[in-house]
Each structure stands twice: as structure tokens, then as C-alpha cells.
Design an enzyme around this catalytic site. Structure first.
Site, PDB file in Angstrom:
ATOM      1  N   THR A   1       0.858  -1.191   0.000  1.00 42.39           N
ATOM      2  CA  THR A   1       0.000   0.000   0.000  1.00 42.39           C
ATOM      3  C   THR A   1       0.886   1.229   0.000  1.00 42.39           C
ATOM      4  O   THR A   1       2.021   1.191   0.459  1.00 42.39           O
ATOM      5  CB  THR A   1      -0.959   0.035   1.218  1.00 42.39           C
ATOM      6  N   ALA A   2       0.361   2.332  -0.530  1.00 43.23           N
ATOM      7  CA  ALA A   2       1.097   3.592  -0.478  1.00 43.23           C
ATOM      8  C   ALA A   2       0.407   4.544   0.491  1.00 43.23           C
ATOM      9  O   ALA A   2       0.806   5.692   0.639  1.00 43.23           O
ATOM     10  CB  ALA A   2       1.168   4.218  -1.867  1.00 43.23           C
TER      11      ALA A   2
ATOM     12  N   ARG B   1      -3.977   3.560   5.659  1.00 43.29           N
ATOM     13  CA  ARG B   1      -4.197   2.111   5.689  1.00 43.29           C
ATOM     14  C   ARG B   1      -3.066   1.413   6.425  1.00 43.29           C
ATOM     15  O   ARG B   1      -3.282   0.503   7.223  1.00 43.29           O
ATOM     16  CB  ARG B   1      -4.320   1.574   4.254  1.00 43.29           C
TER      17      ARG B   1
ATOM     18  N   ARG C   1       2.303   1.512  -5.865  1.00 40.15           N
ATOM     19  CA  ARG C   1       1.472   2.565  -6.451  1.00 40.15           C
ATOM     20  C   ARG C   1       0.969   2.081  -7.799  1.00 40.15           C
ATOM     21  O   ARG C   1       1.215   0.969  -8.210  1.00 40.15           O
ATOM     22  CB  ARG C   1       2.281   3.865  -6.601  1.00 40.15           C
ATOM     23  N   GLY C   2       0.264   2.954  -8.477  1.00 39.33           N
ATOM     24  CA  GLY C   2      -0.273   2.596  -9.783  1.00 39.33           C
ATOM     25  C   GLY C   2      -1.781   2.506  -9.698  1.00 39.33           C
ATOM     26  O   GLY C   2      -2.348   2.561  -8.613  1.00 39.33           O
ATOM     27  N   ASN C   3      -2.421   2.386 -10.856  1.00 39.65           N
ATOM     28  CA  ASN C   3      -3.881   2.358 -10.831  1.00 39.65           C
ATOM     29  C   ASN C   3      -4.379   1.008 -10.321  1.00 39.65           C
ATOM     30  O   ASN C   3      -3.596   0.107 -10.017  1.00 39.65           O
ATOM     31  CB  ASN C   3      -4.465   2.744 -12.194  1.00 39.65           C
ATOM     32  N   VAL C   4      -5.683   0.889 -10.171  1.00 43.17           N
ATOM     33  CA  VAL C   4      -6.284  -0.291  -9.546  1.00 43.17           C
ATOM     34  C   VAL C   4      -5.808  -1.582 -10.223  1.00 43.17           C
ATOM     35  O   VAL C   4      -5.369  -2.523  -9.548  1.00 43.17           O
ATOM     36  CB  VAL C   4      -7.836  -0.170  -9.568  1.00 43.17           C
TER      37      VAL C   4
ATOM     38  N   THR D   1      -3.131  -2.215 -12.020  1.00 41.73           N
ATOM     39  CA  THR D   1      -1.709  -2.463 -11.769  1.00 41.73           C
ATOM     40  C   THR D   1      -1.519  -3.083 -10.386  1.00 41.73           C
ATOM     41  O   THR D   1      -0.742  -4.015 -10.198  1.00 41.73           O
ATOM     42  CB  THR D   1      -0.919  -1.130 -11.804  1.00 41.73           C
ATOM     43  N   ARG D   2      -2.241  -2.551  -9.409  1.00 39.57           N
ATOM     44  CA  ARG D   2      -2.060  -3.040  -8.038  1.00 39.57           C
ATOM     45  C   ARG D   2      -2.589  -4.459  -7.876  1.00 39.57           C
ATOM     46  O   ARG D   2      -1.999  -5.271  -7.174  1.00 39.57           O
ATOM     47  CB  ARG D   2      -2.736  -2.081  -7.061  1.00 39.57           C
TER      48      ARG D   2
ATOM     49  N   CYS E   1       0.166  15.238   4.120  1.00 38.56           N
ATOM     50  CA  CYS E   1      -0.298  13.938   3.635  1.00 38.56           C
ATOM     51  C   CYS E   1       0.568  12.817   4.203  1.00 38.56           C
ATOM     52  O   CYS E   1       0.380  11.654   3.911  1.00 38.56           O
ATOM     53  CB  CYS E   1      -0.428  13.896   2.126  1.00 38.56           C
TER      54      CYS E   1
HETATM   55  N1  LIG Z   1      -6.005   7.582  -4.463  1.00 42.17           N
HETATM   56  C1  LIG Z   1      -6.522   6.845  -5.571  1.00 42.17           C
HETATM   57  C2  LIG Z   1      -7.985   6.650  -5.490  1.00 42.17           C
HETATM   58  N2  LIG Z   1      -8.827   7.699  -5.477  1.00 42.17           N
HETATM   59  C3  LIG Z   1     -10.112   7.214  -5.355  1.00 42.17           C
HETATM   60  C4  LIG Z   1     -10.046   5.833  -5.299  1.00 42.17           C
HETATM   61  C5  LIG Z   1     -11.181   4.913  -5.153  1.00 42.17           C
HETATM   62  C6  LIG Z   1     -12.548   5.482  -5.413  1.00 42.17           C
HETATM   63  C7  LIG Z   1     -13.080   6.354  -4.325  1.00 42.17           C
HETATM   64  O1  LIG Z   1     -12.613   6.352  -3.181  1.00 42.17           O
HETATM   65  O2  LIG Z   1     -14.055   7.083  -4.630  1.00 42.17           O
HETATM   66  C8  LIG Z   1      -8.706   5.462  -5.401  1.00 42.17           C
HETATM   67  C9  LIG Z   1      -8.152   4.094  -5.405  1.00 42.17           C
HETATM   68  C10 LIG Z   1      -8.108   3.450  -4.047  1.00 42.17           C
HETATM   69  O3  LIG Z   1      -7.868   4.120  -3.031  1.00 42.17           O
HETATM   70  O4  LIG Z   1      -8.294   2.238  -3.972  1.00 42.17           O
END
Ligand SMILES: NCc1[nH]cc(CCC(=O)O)c1CC(=O)O
Length: 340
Positions: free
Chosen positions: A161-162, A166, A183-186, A188-189, A277
Site C-alpha cells: 500500500t502507499a 491504511r 502505487r499505480g492504478n487499480v 496495476t495493483r 499527507c
Molecule cells: N487515491 C486513488 C484513489 N482515489 C479514489 C479511489 C477509489 C474510489 C473512491 O474512493 O471514490 C482510489 C483508489 C483506491 O484508493 O483504492
């Protein structure tokens, strides 16, 4: 022209009337979005809602999508907390809006800073998808145990996780675990967890998985009491230039009142905590059956060695005040290094 919201009857308060006069503004309306599959899904969902609300816009050429690459998309090898700054998924989109290259923009509310740049406003929030986080289980995890969300994680498992939010909560519950930055989009993860050389498990927002038709990938859905979600998680927000009264009015017509109340509380909490952050912060509000608003807030140390969670409830109309009060109380009772 004037069109009533199809679901106006189910919403308290005076009905809204949309009045977009295409002859008064040049079409297409240009909508800014990130280019990820999730961002594009959310943008199309929003366009679908707005054209149902204002059928005069139900024309293939009424909208034009502008996919914008943000700093958050560009920098893939670092934790967002280490790049510094807030709103890294929105900066370039705000700039396009300010410059008039787009007319409005669709965001995941949790990626949007609490204080908008001058001249930009959050004009509407859409109905919340599930706010919970989910565990994505790799091949070496045990079967899920309904009484303990983390029991399926073998001793010493590596969690990819980044997110410091969490990370802090899972390490607090299970100090034997280790965290690795991914990192990366859903998509990729998900691929990284499936890879035998990758982390044992990962954490993602259930909302994103659902929207992408990937809910089956959620091995365990974690109760908000066991893992407090991020402020705004599961909610889509739309920004517009503050002086664009016409679009602002149209957008407020599709505002979801419940999403507005809960996100106001969660975002006021976040603003009051004024963390960087790097600070693990969680915020989750819901409306109780009697209509009151219940807000849970969390502050922690990234390694999980400190964790403070409190709740406050009150009238939904006082959402922002409840958020501020809870944020102030959490801040007051946290060790100084957390906000250092
Ligand atoms: N930071 C990336 C991000 N921004 C919103 C979502 C998920 C969709 C949402 O929360 O509305 C995500 C991916 C994740 O955290 O799994």
C-alpha cells in the site's frame, strides 16, 4: 428551458430547475478528468446523470472529455506523502479550469484538497458508493474469517500500500505485518498481488473495484470500525469556476444531499486536523436512521504505535461544525510528533 430533476420528489427542500440555455453558451462543454480507467468511468457516470437531469444536453456532441495527466499520475515511484503538497491528483486539472481550457472537472473527492484554489469551487457531490476499504488477497493468504478481517493474513505477511492511513491501521491491529509501497492504478495493483514475487496482500477502496466491475477481487471487505476510510472515499465531486454561475446552478441540481452532508463533516474534520499527507487521518460519516449525522475520526502514527479514534454525532445541518469539533479534539489529544 426548465427541467425538473427526475428524483426531486425524493429529496427534501425546494425542487431545483436546471436552466442551461445552449444558445447562451458554446457547446460542447469541456469536462476535465484524469485518464485512469476509474476516472473515466466516474466521468461517464457523471455525464450520464447530468444528461438525465437536463435532457437538452443529451446530444453526442454536448460534452467533450479532456483527459489530463496530473503530478500524482506522473510520479509512480514515490509515496504521495513523500512528494509533498496536497491535491497532487488535481493540480493540473485546477489549472486547466482556471485557464478556461475546460468548463468543469470530475474528481474522486478523497483526492481533492479541502481548500480549493482561488476561483474554483466544489459545485456538487454525487451519491456515495461504498466507503469501505477491501483487502486484496494473494495466493498465500488463508481463507477469510468473518469474525476478524485480518486473520487471513499469515504471520509476517507483506502488505502492499502507499497509503499511510491504511498502513497505520493495519500495523496497529497486526504489528507482525510489514508494509511495502505499491502505487499505480487499480489494475496495476491487483496484478502486483497476483504476482508470486509481489506483496502477500493489498488494500483498495471497494468503491473503485465496484465501479470497474472488479468487486470479486475484494477478498475481505473491512468494517469502517476496523479500518476508518479516507474522508470523501467513494464520493465523486465536481469542480467549476466560481464565477460560472450557470454551470454551478446546473451542477447543484444533481447534488446528493446525503453525500453533501457526510462529505462536509469528513472534509471539515480533515481541514481542522490540518495534517500533511504524511499524517495518517481517517474520517467517515453516516446518517443514522433518525437523520442525525454520526462521524468517526482517526489520527495515527504511520508505524501504528499510536492510534486515536473518536466519534461525535449531531444534527446533519451541523455537519461542518461536527467535523471541526471532532478534528480539534483529536488534534488536542495527539502527541506533538504526529502533526510535526
Ligand atoms: N487515491 C486513488 C484513489 N482515489 C479514489 C479511489 C477509489 C474510489 C473512491 O474512493 O471514490 C482510489 C483508489 C483506491 O484508493 O483504492
Amino acid at each position: 428551458m426548465s427541467v425538473a430533476h427526475p428524483s426531486a420528489a425524493s429529496q427534501p427542500g425546494p425542487p431545483h430547475h436546471a436552466a442551461v440555455k445552449p444558445h447562451m453558451r458554446s457547446l460542447p462543454l469541456r469536462v476535465g478528468t484524469r485518464g485512469s480507467p476509474l476516472a473515466l468511468w466516474q466521468t461517464r457516470h457523471f455525464l450520464d446523470l447530468i444528461t438525465r437531469f437536463c435532457p437538452v444536453l443529451r446530444d453526442a456532441k454536448a460534452f467533450e472529455e479532456h483527459a489530463i495527466t496530473t503530478s500524482g499520475d506522473r510520479i509512480q515511484d514515490k509515496r504521495l506523502a513523500d512528494i509533498g503538497g496536497k491535491g497532487l491528483f488535481a493540480k493540473e486539472i485546477h489549472e486547466a479550469l482556471s485557464d478556461g481550457r475546460i468548463d468543469f472537472a470530475v474528481h474522486s473527492l478523497k483526492d481533492l484538497e479541502t481548500e480549493m484554489p482561488p476561483g474554483i469551487v466544489l459545485a456538487c457531490t454525487l451519491k456515495r458508493e461504498d466507503a469501505r476499504d477491501a483487502l486484496i488477497l494473494g495466493p498465500s493468504c488463508n481463507p477469510p474469517d468473518p469474525s476478524d478481517p485480518f486473520a487471513c493474513l499469515p504471520a509476517g505477511a507483506v502488505i502492499g500500500t502507499a497509503s499511510v492511513r491504511r498502513q497505520s491501521q493495519i500495523l496497529h491491529a497486526r504489528p507482525d505485518l510489514r508494509v511495502e509501497m505499491i502505487r499505480g492504478n487499480v489494475q496495476t495493483r491487483l496484478a502486483k498481488v497476483r504476482d508470486p514475487g509481489g506483496p502477500t496482500a493489498s488494500l483498495l477502496a471497494l468503491a473503485g473495484l465496484r465501479r470497474l466491475g472488479l468487486e470479486v477481487e475484494a477478498g475481505v471487505v473491512i468494517d469502517p470500525d476496523a479500518m476508518v476510510p479516507a474522508a470523501g472515499q467513494g464520493i465523486v465531486g465536481v469542480t467549476v469556476r466560481a464565477d460560472d454561475v450557470e454551470l454551478h446552478e446546473l451542477l447543484s441540481g444533481i447534488e446528493d444531499r446525503e453525500a453533501k452532508a457526510v462529505s462536509s463533516a469528513e472534509r471539515a474534520l480533515l481541514a481542522a486536523l490540518d495534517g500533511s499527507c504524511r499524517t495518517p487521518i481517517g474520517g467517515h460519516a453516516r446518517l443514522l436512521p433518525d437523520g442525525r449525522l454520526h462521524l468517526t475520526g482517526l489520527v495515527a502514527r504511520a508505524d501504528g504505535s499510536f492510534l486515536l479514534k473518536r466519534s461525535l454525532h449531531g444534527a446533519a445541518a451541523d455537519a461542518a461544525r461536527i467535523g471541526r469539533e471532532l478534528g480539534d479534539s483529536l488534534r488536542r489529544d495527539s502527541p506533538a510528533d504526529i502533526f510535526g
